[in-house]
Write a protein that holds these residues in place. Sequence first.
Motif, PDB file in Angstrom:
ATOM      1  N   GLN A 365     -21.273   6.588  23.147  1.00 35.75           N
ATOM      2  CA  GLN A 365     -21.556   7.270  23.482  1.00 35.75           C
ATOM      3  C   GLN A 365     -21.487   8.409  24.513  1.00 35.75           C
ATOM      4  OE1 GLN A 365     -26.025   6.334  23.642  1.00 35.75           O
ATOM      5  NE2 GLN A 365     -25.768   4.408  22.945  1.00 35.75           N
ATOM      6  N   VAL A 366     -22.097  10.032  24.079  1.00 31.56           N
ATOM      7  CA  VAL A 366     -21.419  10.511  24.551  1.00 31.56           C
ATOM      8  C   VAL A 366     -22.749  12.128  24.744  1.00 31.56           C
ATOM      9  CG1 VAL A 366     -19.713  12.613  24.999  1.00 31.56           C
ATOM     10  CG2 VAL A 366     -18.647  10.347  24.228  1.00 31.56           C
ATOM     11  N   VAL A 367     -22.317  12.557  26.084  1.00 28.86           N
ATOM     12  CA  VAL A 367     -23.915  13.366  26.666  1.00 28.86           C
ATOM     13  C   VAL A 367     -23.320  14.164  27.565  1.00 28.86           C
ATOM     14  CG1 VAL A 367     -26.060  13.901  27.878  1.00 28.86           C
ATOM     15  CG2 VAL A 367     -25.408  11.994  25.704  1.00 28.86           C
ATOM     16  N   GLU A 368     -22.818  15.942  27.646  1.00 26.35           N
ATOM     17  CA  GLU A 368     -22.935  16.967  28.231  1.00 26.35           C
ATOM     18  C   GLU A 368     -23.650  17.369  29.127  1.00 26.35           C
ATOM     19  OE1 GLU A 368     -19.979  19.725  26.187  1.00 26.35           O
ATOM     20  OE2 GLU A 368     -19.544  18.576  25.216  1.00 26.35           O
ATOM     21  N   LEU A 369     -23.685  17.236  30.298  1.00 23.90           N
ATOM     22  CA  LEU A 369     -24.739  17.099  31.285  1.00 23.90           C
ATOM     23  C   LEU A 369     -24.014  17.537  33.023  1.00 23.90           C
ATOM     24  CD1 LEU A 369     -27.614  17.275  32.930  1.00 23.90           C
ATOM     25  CD2 LEU A 369     -27.285  14.884  33.072  1.00 23.90           C
ATOM     26  N   GLY A 370     -24.289  19.451  33.019  1.00 23.60           N
ATOM     27  CA  GLY A 370     -24.449  19.751  34.403  1.00 23.60           C
ATOM     28  C   GLY A 370     -24.592  21.207  34.438  1.00 23.60           C
ATOM     29  N   VAL A 371     -24.025  21.799  35.722  1.00 20.64           N
ATOM     30  CA  VAL A 371     -24.944  22.783  36.426  1.00 20.64           C
ATOM     31  C   VAL A 371     -25.065  24.017  34.655  1.00 20.64           C
ATOM     32  CG1 VAL A 371     -23.949  22.546  38.880  1.00 20.64           C
ATOM     33  CG2 VAL A 371     -23.194  23.751  37.134  1.00 20.64           C
ATOM     34  N   ARG A 372     -25.730  25.163  35.508  1.00 21.67           N
ATOM     35  CA  ARG A 372     -25.755  26.393  34.637  1.00 21.67           C
ATOM     36  C   ARG A 372     -24.280  26.500  34.048  1.00 21.67           C
ATOM     37  NH1 ARG A 372     -28.579  30.785  37.225  1.00 21.67           N
ATOM     38  NH2 ARG A 372     -28.596  31.641  34.604  1.00 21.67           N
ATOM     39  N   ASN A 373     -24.514  27.427  33.347  1.00 18.59           N
ATOM     40  CA  ASN A 373     -22.888  27.973  32.479  1.00 18.59           C
ATOM     41  C   ASN A 373     -22.918  29.092  32.349  1.00 18.59           C
ATOM     42  OD1 ASN A 373     -25.201  28.247  30.173  1.00 18.59           O
ATOM     43  ND2 ASN A 373     -24.188  26.773  28.970  1.00 18.59           N
ATOM     44  N   ALA A 374     -23.562  30.321  32.838  1.00 21.91           N
ATOM     45  CA  ALA A 374     -24.406  31.447  32.710  1.00 21.91           C
ATOM     46  C   ALA A 374     -23.151  32.313  33.178  1.00 21.91           C
ATOM     47  CB  ALA A 374     -25.375  32.231  34.085  1.00 21.91           C
ATOM     48  N   THR A 375     -22.672  31.536  34.546  1.00 24.52           N
ATOM     49  CA  THR A 375     -20.820  32.836  34.750  1.00 24.52           C
ATOM     50  C   THR A 375     -19.475  32.205  34.766  1.00 24.52           C
ATOM     51  OG1 THR A 375     -20.847  31.656  36.999  1.00 24.52           O
ATOM     52  CG2 THR A 375     -22.347  33.520  36.925  1.00 24.52           C
ATOM     53  N   ILE A 376     -19.702  30.827  33.823  1.00 17.61           N
ATOM     54  CA  ILE A 376     -18.296  30.121  33.676  1.00 17.61           C
ATOM     55  C   ILE A 376     -17.477  31.361  32.710  1.00 17.61           C
ATOM     56  CG2 ILE A 376     -18.790  28.176  33.392  1.00 17.61           C
ATOM     57  CD1 ILE A 376     -19.350  28.074  30.212  1.00 17.61           C
ATOM     58  N   HIS A 377     -15.522  31.229  33.506  1.00 23.41           N
ATOM     59  CA  HIS A 377     -14.916  31.993  32.681  1.00 23.41           C
ATOM     60  C   HIS A 377     -14.882  33.023  33.108  1.00 23.41           C
ATOM     61  CE1 HIS A 377     -13.161  29.198  29.925  1.00 23.41           C
ATOM     62  NE2 HIS A 377     -13.737  28.222  31.230  1.00 23.41           N
ATOM     63  N   GLN A 378     -15.914  33.471  33.834  1.00 16.91           N
ATOM     64  CA  GLN A 378     -16.294  35.024  34.210  1.00 16.91           C
ATOM     65  C   GLN A 378     -15.760  35.057  35.943  1.00 16.91           C
ATOM     66  OE1 GLN A 378     -20.831  36.020  34.039  1.00 16.91           O
ATOM     67  NE2 GLN A 378     -20.328  35.545  31.418  1.00 16.91           N
ATOM     68  N   VAL A 379     -15.806  36.314  35.598  1.00 21.33           N
ATOM     69  CA  VAL A 379     -15.616  37.448  36.965  1.00 21.33           C
ATOM     70  C   VAL A 379     -16.228  36.954  37.955  1.00 21.33           C
ATOM     71  CG1 VAL A 379     -15.127  38.954  38.607  1.00 21.33           C
ATOM     72  CG2 VAL A 379     -13.526  38.655  36.526  1.00 21.33           C
TER      73      VAL A 379
END
Length: 405
Positions: A365-379
């Motif tokens: 069973q797999v679940v992804e749970l983490g912080v906000r993704n608003a700035t991922i891969h961004q400057v």
Amino acid sequence: MSETDNQTTARQQATYQQQTLDLSIALLERPSVTPDDDGCQDILSKRLEQAGFACEFMYFGDKQAKGEHTEVKNLWARRGKGNPVICFAGHTDVVPTGDVNNWTYPPFTPTIADGYLWARGAADMKTGIAAFTIAAERFVSNYPKHNGSIAFLITADEEGPSINGTVKVIKALEARQEKITYCLVGEPSSTDTLGDVIKNGRRGSLGAVLTVSGKQGHVAYPHLASNPIHAAMSALAELTDATWDTGNDYFPATSLQISNINSGTGATNVIPETLEVIFNFRFSTETTEDELKEKTHAIFDRHFENSTAKYDIHWKLSGQPFLTAKGKLVSACQRAIKSVTGTETTLSTSGGTSDGRFIAPTGAQVVELGVRNATIHQVDEKVEIDDLGRLAQIYEKILEGLLLD
């Protein structure tokens, strides 16, 4: 809750936050641009060994002639020998920064400002790994004789081609019959507030490179040439208009997007010889890789039946769709998030692929749970400092929910 209880809770939260922040900074200072780990896993293994984990580095890929490790570095750490096995999965590699002059703060000099921690990898996903680690350390300290096992699967090949990382570790674990029961991937899943969204599945990704071969010629003499662009247009129109499925309760309908079209010599008076079209399916569990290929080829076969041009499609499957339906892991995550943040969590299968696609096929069973993704891969990638300790608390409560029942 009494005033004393409130003060105790506040102190605990402050401790979680500081511990997670300190470890996050130690990881973020390392410029571990994919596939370079740059010592991040060494930091983690030393801490985990002190908490009673058996740590194993797995290297996959090429070596230099001198025998130095230039392969992708992966860490498998486990505490306990029984079941269930709860695995924290993540990656220490980050995407390139681009022009560092465009950053408010140097991307590999973690900076605290305006309530945020700024650095490349702050959201994706070194703070998640730090929160994993703090949660496991505290849980083990409180429950040294816990049921089951706790494991870490950390790779440095998630942001790159993903061929010498999690997929190879899982293959090695499967070969020795070491199974993961529950897996928490620390990808930044949250949207507006911490824990408002968790990913309980992902769509599959099937890429294609279409090459259409015609005959070059002068635009004034089309009868002496075969234009590959004209030959492909009607087929591409049908392809983009097609309905592949209607999705289900967990997945949106399968979608197709053309991302690149290339043809021509640069001259305005030359009919090109070849056309290249790159497109991608993001597909649900309502269809299969083979069905998508068969339907696509049927469209092109029909449109090219009487054409002098020929077509060929090169396929690349990046990942099958996977889904963890509501059950013990999802429920444990929802309860933990509610307890720490008061948030009612939404389940989602949106977004791109993750390394969960390599773990789910084993039956975990797999679940992804983490912080906000608003700035991922961004400057100016950044993460709210207040979320760091709360994320560690959530992870620890998930451990309690799965290993103390």
